[in-house]
Design a protein around this motif. Structure first.
Motif, PDB file in Angstrom:
ATOM      1  N   PRO A   1       1.178  -1.592   0.137  1.00 21.06           N
ATOM      2  CA  PRO A   1      -0.130  -0.040  -0.108  1.00 21.06           C
ATOM      3  C   PRO A   1       1.063   1.582   0.018  1.00 21.06           C
ATOM      4  CG  PRO A   1      -0.450  -1.083   2.032  1.00 21.06           C
ATOM      5  CD  PRO A   1       0.715  -1.789   1.067  1.00 21.06           C
ATOM      6  N   GLU A   2       2.537   1.087   0.301  1.00 18.76           N
ATOM      7  CA  GLU A   2       2.831   2.306   0.445  1.00 18.76           C
ATOM      8  C   GLU A   2       2.965   2.819  -0.926  1.00 18.76           C
ATOM      9  OE1 GLU A   2       3.822  -0.663   2.122  1.00 18.76           O
ATOM     10  OE2 GLU A   2       5.603  -0.927   2.192  1.00 18.76           O
TER      11      GLU A   2
ATOM     12  N   LYS B   1      -2.991   1.412  -7.203  1.00 19.63           N
ATOM     13  CA  LYS B   1      -3.535   2.005  -7.281  1.00 19.63           C
ATOM     14  C   LYS B   1      -3.223   3.321  -8.367  1.00 19.63           C
ATOM     15  CE  LYS B   1      -3.313   5.364  -3.293  1.00 19.63           C
ATOM     16  NZ  LYS B   1      -3.521   5.088  -1.957  1.00 19.63           N
ATOM     17  N   TYR B   2      -1.642   2.901  -8.390  1.00 22.80           N
ATOM     18  CA  TYR B   2      -1.515   3.783  -9.498  1.00 22.80           C
ATOM     19  C   TYR B   2      -1.006   3.356 -10.951  1.00 22.80           C
ATOM     20  CZ  TYR B   2      -0.441   6.898  -5.506  1.00 22.80           C
ATOM     21  OH  TYR B   2      -0.938   7.462  -4.244  1.00 22.80           O
TER      22      TYR B   2
ATOM     23  N   ARG C   1       7.949   6.102   0.558  1.00 28.47           N
ATOM     24  CA  ARG C   1       6.362   5.978  -0.115  1.00 28.47           C
ATOM     25  C   ARG C   1       6.592   6.418  -1.246  1.00 28.47           C
ATOM     26  NH1 ARG C   1       1.786   5.583   3.116  1.00 28.47           N
ATOM     27  NH2 ARG C   1       2.492   5.350   4.538  1.00 28.47           N
TER      28      ARG C   1
ATOM     29  N   TYR D   1       3.444   7.989  -3.745  1.00 25.88           N
ATOM     30  CA  TYR D   1       2.337   9.015  -3.914  1.00 25.88           C
ATOM     31  C   TYR D   1       2.863   9.746  -5.177  1.00 25.88           C
ATOM     32  CZ  TYR D   1       4.719  12.734  -2.239  1.00 25.88           C
ATOM     33  OH  TYR D   1       5.447  14.384  -1.396  1.00 25.88           O
ATOM     34  N   GLU D   2       1.092   9.895  -6.372  1.00 29.09           N
ATOM     35  CA  GLU D   2       1.074  10.950  -6.733  1.00 29.09           C
ATOM     36  C   GLU D   2       0.909  12.647  -6.620  1.00 29.09           C
ATOM     37  OE1 GLU D   2      -2.417  11.519  -8.577  1.00 29.09           O
ATOM     38  OE2 GLU D   2      -1.142  12.676  -9.710  1.00 29.09           O
ATOM     39  N   LYS D   3       1.413  13.271  -8.081  1.00 27.77           N
ATOM     40  CA  LYS D   3       0.713  14.480  -7.520  1.00 27.77           C
ATOM     41  C   LYS D   3       0.951  15.313  -8.232  1.00 27.77           C
ATOM     42  CE  LYS D   3       1.124  17.792  -4.062  1.00 27.77           C
ATOM     43  NZ  LYS D   3       2.161  17.989  -2.496  1.00 27.77           N
TER      44      LYS D   3
ATOM     45  N   LYS E   1      10.080   8.802  -2.510  1.00 28.98           N
ATOM     46  CA  LYS E   1      10.294   9.294  -1.524  1.00 28.98           C
ATOM     47  C   LYS E   1      11.610   8.320  -1.086  1.00 28.98           C
ATOM     48  CE  LYS E   1       8.114  11.182   2.165  1.00 28.98           C
ATOM     49  NZ  LYS E   1       8.178  12.723   3.024  1.00 28.98           N
TER      50      LYS E   1
ATOM     51  N   ARG F   1      -4.585  -0.700   8.628  1.00 25.92           N
ATOM     52  CA  ARG F   1      -2.974  -1.065   8.344  1.00 25.92           C
ATOM     53  C   ARG F   1      -1.927  -0.500   8.394  1.00 25.92           C
ATOM     54  NH1 ARG F   1      -4.304  -2.510   1.861  1.00 25.92           N
ATOM     55  NH2 ARG F   1      -4.651  -1.008   1.222  1.00 25.92           N
TER      56      ARG F   1
ATOM     57  N   GLU G   1       0.806   0.582   6.769  1.00 18.63           N
ATOM     58  CA  GLU G   1       0.795   1.468   5.747  1.00 18.63           C
ATOM     59  C   GLU G   1      -0.291   2.557   4.865  1.00 18.63           C
ATOM     60  OE1 GLU G   1       4.060   2.766   5.012  1.00 18.63           O
ATOM     61  OE2 GLU G   1       4.875   1.100   6.345  1.00 18.63           O
ATOM     62  N   ASP G   2      -1.091   1.926   5.217  1.00 18.78           N
ATOM     63  CA  ASP G   2      -2.605   2.713   4.190  1.00 18.78           C
ATOM     64  C   ASP G   2      -3.672   2.473   4.969  1.00 18.78           C
ATOM     65  OD1 ASP G   2      -4.494   4.257   2.528  1.00 18.78           O
ATOM     66  OD2 ASP G   2      -4.014   2.202   1.198  1.00 18.78           O
TER      67      ASP G   2
ATOM     68  N   ALA H   1      -1.620  11.284   0.229  1.00 19.78           N
ATOM     69  CA  ALA H   1      -0.298  10.379   0.417  1.00 19.78           C
ATOM     70  C   ALA H   1       0.630  10.626   1.672  1.00 19.78           C
ATOM     71  CB  ALA H   1       0.802  10.950  -0.702  1.00 19.78           C
TER      72      ALA H   1
ATOM     73  N   GLU I   1       2.449  10.315   7.664  1.00 21.38           N
ATOM     74  CA  GLU I   1       3.691  10.632   8.025  1.00 21.38           C
ATOM     75  C   GLU I   1       3.782  11.649   9.214  1.00 21.38           C
ATOM     76  OE1 GLU I   1       6.068  10.576   5.061  1.00 21.38           O
ATOM     77  OE2 GLU I   1       4.901   8.903   5.142  1.00 21.38           O
TER      78      GLU I   1
ATOM     79  N   ARG J   1      -4.871  18.995  -2.671  1.00 20.96           N
ATOM     80  CA  ARG J   1      -5.953  17.465  -3.144  1.00 20.96           C
ATOM     81  C   ARG J   1      -7.594  18.304  -2.498  1.00 20.96           C
ATOM     82  NH1 ARG J   1      -2.426  12.976  -4.088  1.00 20.96           N
ATOM     83  NH2 ARG J   1      -0.998  13.560  -4.192  1.00 20.96           N
TER      84      ARG J   1
END
Lengths: 667, 280
Positions: free
Chosen positions: A342-343, A348-349, A462, A464-466, A473, B162, B164-165, B184, B188, B216
């Motif tokens: 998931p990290e 997801k992407y 991690r 992630y999408e931006k 990261k 979970r 991590e998510d 995201a 953190e 977002r």
């Protein structure tokens, strides 16, 4: 009067450093019936064995106790030595001073006492041992190879080329396995298909190989040399004899949006399909889970267009029963699935993909015809990040082991990317680079030095999408743990190689042991790497641990030689340590009363009914009889027998009782 | 039934609105809440950095008190307290000698019989099953659910969501009528204890979190930890300095958002106590 020899082994320091072996030998020498006792550093070595042999000859020994390692390790060695000296091999017993004493206890008085006790009870047992003769069983000289990847292909070809028959079964519609999905191969960058497909064809055409694709092992029974397997041939909904492989049906099938397994979901296939153009056999199957006809009862377009009327909607699975003498397991591996990361946003992407998916992108036969284009919008990624050890060597993920192949394929991926996308930038996040293998290190250096791949030592926390970019990261541990953020267009995860989902079930079906990660276990990590603990079943390739192609091929050839050795004999000998029903003089014949509780107890269906007839042919008594070819000597029937009419040769009631009494009595 | 309640220091001070909203929501669903009498500090970050025995003895005393009071289940809204109490329970369950030693240190028997719930677990167990028909003013906002570090870690011990998510808070907010965003920075670091000593670092770390939520389109950030709340709310000045713009997304405790959704009064939920004005 017994004349027993006791031979105490130091096993180097394994036993010698913990147990006072000299005292064990000395004390044993004073026991009733012991004619000779001695200790020696390595009893299994040539001088050690000679010690036993000469003692048998010179002292006229009637029984031997070797106090050393586990009988699983060296009982055959010492029994053979005894036989060479003229003593019946079943007059030799082993006391396990290593696994049962020195490896599990501290050095000390009590430990040596335990060692002496173990020797004592076996000395008493040996007094009741009887000479036994090995059982001879015939060998069916046909091998079953399970799994049609490169390991299974190689094993099949090698066995077939020694002149023996091979039945190769593959669960998918085509053989080829993971290797057929690969683009180029390290460390030479030769094309995977170009070196693999000729072998696939060879398998299909070899007169000694019967290929059952789309087939799985249903059940297995029997033992080395004499297995009986049932193979489920899944229905392809096709008459293979009529099908010419023209492919018209696959072009006309209206269900076109099924993610292709061969392309790792990056391409689509139809419901009637051939996994890839170079498939062997190159004939389609109907995927009944997606076919409109099976789901809704209508369509049958493939049937209408087929020029040879080969489609068979009502075809059923068939069970093929085969007799085989040996099995090679070559079922391969899988990669970890999306939810595992998931990290990293895998699943997801769309542009976070696995190494196997990248192989398809880079492959000339892949969905992009070999151009590196990302799945989301088909753009060529200008920045690409490879993440090594995605799951592997990560105890938090439950995979502490190294998946072994990733360091090399990542170097290859980055290299292929640089060759195909000029001006593109590639980054590899790694923990260590493990490039042990011929020309492997040079290959990685080439990626770094000649192709300019940026290697960053550190892990990724991690992704992630931006703003349309994937933010990776990570940390650069060679720059004082400096945080590194990379804006990537695509990320490739070197996902851990894991055992197949059904590996455990298959291992249990075959009675093959497996490790904590469900990889099949070899019989010995160094000296028996392709054998299993089940006689007659061998391993090849990544079903045993993550393996690259050269290793899988070597293992497969090794397993093939083991099979060929087995098949070079017309008869096999088996230990006569089996159950027997006692027989007595008429009119009793046996103390067996014919209740046949043993028949229901036997897990191997080895007990049958035997009728005792008089001269007139009339049945006067029905007894149980153990089939020596089937009995595995488990002893279950012995425990069940109400009249104590069954006994286990080598482990008789008398012997067990004597052992217990020896332990209870002072010496 | 009666649910035990361990507030810990924050809920009596800087984040008393968290306590107010927990109690208000519980009251709305007729859940009797009973505070543990004579409770002490959980040890927080300080104890386990200095002395292992102390770091176990402090939470063990709290749990012993709960046992003595006859509480079989307690809710611990502060994520740090929840972590310390759960870790203690885990470590003492695994080591009987240590367990005896800690009982001796505290002069109080520790049995380990109390079930510890974090706020999400409490809500999931007692409130969400009864939520249907109660959501009179759906929290109709795009929300960024922020879990922070301690609510879900270490997973081996907490075995919650979970790591991590995490999804549990998102699911809860969905039921309260909100639209959780996919973002995201759920887990953190917000800067935690540096809130006091290095506000500049907190400005940066929390700034990244608030910045991503803003980018977002989040209209509120939902938290379940007093420390997270302090950093994201009280340090908004430093955060905005880091971001170079004025971001005024409010930060609400999960119980405050839920309280609003079931029609509770803003003041009853302590929403007037925030630095960043809650306009939602």
């Amino acid at each position: 009067m017994s004349k027993i020899g006791v031979f105490v082994c130091h096993c180097g320091e394994n036993i010698g450093a913990t147990v006072d072996c000299a005292r064990v030998a000395e004390t044993s020498g004073k026991l009733d019936g012991v004619a000779y006792s001695v200790d020696y550093k390595y009893m299994c070595s040539d001088p050690g064995q000679s010690l036993i042999k000469s003692a048998i000859a010179e002292k006229g020994l009637t029984g031997v106790v070797v106090a050393a390692c586990s009988p699983r390790m060296h009982e055959p060695t010492f029994r053979k030595a005894c036989a060479e000296a003229g003593l019946n091999p079943y007059m030799c017993e082993m006391a396990n001073l290593r696994e049962h004493v020195s490896w599990v206890h501290e050095k000390g008085e009590a430990t040596t006492e335990k060692a002496i006790d173990l020797v004592r009870i076996l000395v008493e047992k040996v007094k009741y041992n009887q000479s036994l003769n090995a059982i001879k069983v015939p060998v069916t000289k046909t091998a079953l190879v399970i799994g049609g990847g490169i390991a299974g292909i190689q094993a099949s070809l090698d066995i077939a080329n020694t002149g023996h028959k091979v039945i190769l079964i593959e669960k998918d519609p085509s053989i080829g396995g993971h290797m057929s999905q690969l683009s180029e191969t390290f460390p030479t960058l030769d094309c995977s298909q170009c070196i693999l497909t000729p072998r696939m064809v060879e398998v299909a055409q070899h007169p000694n190989i019967t290929l059952y694709s789309y087939a799985e092992l249903e059940s297995i029974e029997g033992f080395i040399g004499n297995f009986k397997a049932k193979i489920r041939r899944k229905s392809k909904s096709l008459d293979e004899k009529l099908c010419t492989g023209c492919g018209l049906c696959t072009t006309k099938c209206p269900v076109k949006k099924i993610p292709s397994e061969f392309n790792e979901g990056l391409g689509m296939r139809t419901a009637i399909y051939v996994p890839f153009p170079q498939a062997v056999p190159n004939k389609p199957v109907i995927d009944r889970e997606h076919c409109t006809y099976y789901l809704k009862g209508k369509c049958r377009i493939c049937e209408k267009v087929c020029p040879t009327q080969a489609i068979r909607f009502d075809q059923k699975d068939t069970i093929e029963e085969v007799e085989i003498g040996a099995i090679v397991l070559a079922t391969g591996f899988s990669v970890k699935q999306p939810d595992f990361f998931p990290e990293y946003g895998y699943g997801k992407y769309p542009d976070v993909i696995t190494g196997l998916q990248f192989e398809r992108l880079a492959s000339a036969s892949g969905p992009t015809l070999g151009e590196i284009r990302r799945p989301s919008d088909s753009k060529v990624p200008q920045n690409i990040v490879f993440v090594a050890c995605a799951g592997s060597r990560d105890e938090a993920k439950g995979i502490p082991y190294c998946s072994k192949i990733c360091c090399m394929y990542i170097a290859k991926h980055a290299m292929l990317y640089q060759h195909k996308v000029h001006g593109g930038k590639s980054y590899v996040f790694y923990m260590d680079i493990r490039a042990g293998g011929k020309n492997y290190e040079e290959f990685v250096r080439r990626a770094i030095e000649e192709d300019g791949v940026n290697y960053v030592r550190g892990r990724v926390s991690r992704i992630y999408e931006k703003n349309g970019k994937l933010i990776v990261k990570g940390v650069d541990t060679l720059l004082g743990a400096m945080p590194v953020d990379i804006e990537a267009d695509m990320v490739v995860l070197a996902t851990a190689g894991v055992a197949n989902n059904d590996a455990e079930a298959l291992a249990q079906k075959l009675h093959v042991s497996y490790d904590a990660y469900k990889f099949f276990a070899e019989a010995h990590p160094k000296l028996k790497p392709v054998e299993t603990n089940t006689a007659g079943i061998f391993l090849a390739g990544a079903c045993q641990a993550p393996r690259d192609i050269p290793e899988s091929v070597s293992m497969a050839s090794g397993a093939a030689v083991k099979v060929a050795c087995l098949f070079s004999q017309d008869e096999l000998t088996r230990d006569p340590l089996i159950a027997v029903v006692n027989r007595m003089a008429p009119p009793v014949y046996s103390s067996c009363v014919g209740c046949f509780l043993c028949v229901s107890a036997c897990p191997y269906q080895a007990i049958e009914k035997e009728e005792i007839k008089n001269r007139a042919g009339e049945v006067i008594k029905t007894l149980a009889r153990v089939n020596p070819g089937l009995c595995q000597g488990c002893g279950t029937c012995v425990a069940f027998c109400r009249t104590k009419s069954i006994d286990l040769q080598g482990y008789t009631h008398e012997q067990m009782y004597t052992e217990v009494m020896a332990l209870l009595n002072e010496y | 039934m009666t649910l035990g309640f361990y507030p810990g220091c924050s809920l009596k001070g800087s984040s008393r609105e968290y306590a107010e909203s927990v109690l208000a929501v519980a009251k709305a669903f007729d859940i009797a809440i009973e505070e543990i009498q004579d409770w002490n500090c959980c040890g927080a970050t300080a104890a386990h950095n200095m002395n292992r025995e102390l770091s176990l003895a402090l939470p063990a005393r709290i749990l012993s008190l709960a046992e003595k009071q006859g509480l079989s289940e307690i809710v611990v809204p502060c994520a740090a307290c929840y972590s310390r109490l759960t870790v203690t329970q885990h470590e003492l369950a695994a080591d009987q000698t240590l367990k005896a030693r800690i009982s001796e240190v505290n002069g109080m028997e520790y049995k380990g019989s109390v079930t510890i719930l974090n706020i999400i677990q409490m809500l999931d167990k007692y409130i969400t099953p009864r939520l249907e028909g109660k959501v009179v003013k759906p929290f109709n906002k795009k929300v960024a659910c922020y879990y922070g570090c301690l609510l879900v870690r270490p997973h081996e011990i907490l075995k919650f969501d979970r790591e991590e998510d995490p999804q549990s808070m998102d699911e809860l907010m969905l039921k309260a009528g909100a639209t959780p965003i996919d973002w995201a920075f759920k887990t953190e670091c917000c800067g935690a204890g540096l809130s006091v000593s290095r506000t500049h670092s907190v400005g940066k770390l929390s700034g990244l979190i608030v910045g991503d939520a803003k980018d977002r389109g989040a209209e509120a950030i939902i938290v379940a930890c007093p420390m997270c709340h302090s950093n994201l709310d009280m340090r908004r000045k430093e955060i905005n300095e880091y971001l170079g713009e004025k971001v005024d997304i409010p930060v609400l405790y999960v119980t405050q958002a839920l309280g609003l959704a079931i029609g509770l009064d803003k003041k009853e939920l302590g929403l007037n106590r925030h630095f960043v004005k809650v306009t939602v």
